[in-house]
Design a protein around this motif. Structure first.
Motif, mmCIF file in Angstrom:
data_model
loop_
_atom_site.group_PDB
_atom_site.id
_atom_site.type_symbol
_atom_site.label_atom_id
_atom_site.label_comp_id
_atom_site.label_asym_id
_atom_site.label_seq_id
_atom_site.Cartn_x
_atom_site.Cartn_y
_atom_site.Cartn_z
ATOM 1 N N ARG A 89 -1.283 -10.778 1.609
ATOM 2 C CA ARG A 89 -2.311 -11.489 1.753
ATOM 3 C C ARG A 89 -2.141 -12.662 -0.097
ATOM 4 N NH1 ARG A 89 -5.536 -6.642 -1.765
ATOM 5 N NH2 ARG A 89 -3.754 -6.504 -3.492
ATOM 6 N N GLU A 109 1.171 -5.697 3.026
ATOM 7 C CA GLU A 109 0.073 -5.737 2.687
ATOM 8 C C GLU A 109 0.034 -7.502 2.724
ATOM 9 O OE1 GLU A 109 -5.062 -5.587 1.061
ATOM 10 O OE2 GLU A 109 -3.524 -4.604 0.569
ATOM 11 N N ARG A 115 0.729 -0.975 -0.075
ATOM 12 C CA ARG A 115 0.280 -0.167 -0.218
ATOM 13 C C ARG A 115 1.290 1.887 0.289
ATOM 14 N NH1 ARG A 115 -2.980 -1.268 4.719
ATOM 15 N NH2 ARG A 115 -2.011 -3.513 5.103
#
Length: 180
Positions: free
Chosen positions: A103, A101, A46
């Motif tokens: 994921r 992040e 991000r």
């Protein structure tokens, strides 16, 4: 059974296994992403658009080529499947604008370049050549504006491309050491 062989590259084997498992999943709606624990080797980054100056130091630091610049315009782009979540980009960023992040994105866009930050281009005040971003030039002025070399009329040099800055230095009416 899987229809692929192990690859020499562990990451490529992982990608093939993930794609195979995704194809074998029940047809019920899958989530678009699955959150992973902090140390996971998959994920995204991000970028805080208000802090990023697009200096692109993160691109140079990325060992996997996940972060890339765009030679045609001031953009920072990401290929999420390449991101190792190593954190080098976040530690290299002078503005601390990047966070990891972890994921697993289950969408095809995981393999494609996507823009994670972009800014308006800044053009030289003398020749209009694009040479940076508006936020990047503003940060440079904030950091170097008090320097004696950039006082008075010379302050505009910070808003000039490298070529025009040199021309301005050599054609300007500045005091030279030989004149003193």
């Amino acid at each position: 059974p899987a229809r692929f062989a192990l690859q020499a590259d562990k990451r490529a084997t992982l990608e093939m296994a993930l794609e195979h498992l995704q194809r074998q999943a029940p047809r019920s709606p899958l989530p678009s992403a699955i959150a992973l624990p902090p140390a996971a080797p998959l994920g995204s980054v991000r970028v805080d658009a208000d802090a990023c100056t697009l200096c692109l130091s993160c691109v140079s630091a990325c060992p996997a080529g996940a972060l890339q610049d765009n030679p045609g315009q001031p953009q920072l782009r990401l290929i999420e499947k390449n991101c190792l979540q190593c954190g080098l980009c976040a530690r290299t960023c002078p503005e601390q604008a990047i966070t990891l992040e972890p994921r697993l994105l289950l969408e095809p866009s995981r393999r494609e370049l996507r823009v994670v930050a972009e800014q308006p281009v800044f053009r030289c005040i003398r020749c209009s050549t694009p040479f940076g971003t508006e936020r990047g030039i503003a940060a440079m002025i904030a950091r170097l504006g008090a320097h004696p070399m950039f006082q008075g009329a010379a302050a505009d040099r910070l808003k000039m491309c490298g070529d025009c800055r040199v021309i301005d230095i050599h054609t300007g009416a500045e005091s030279r050491i030989t004149d003193l």
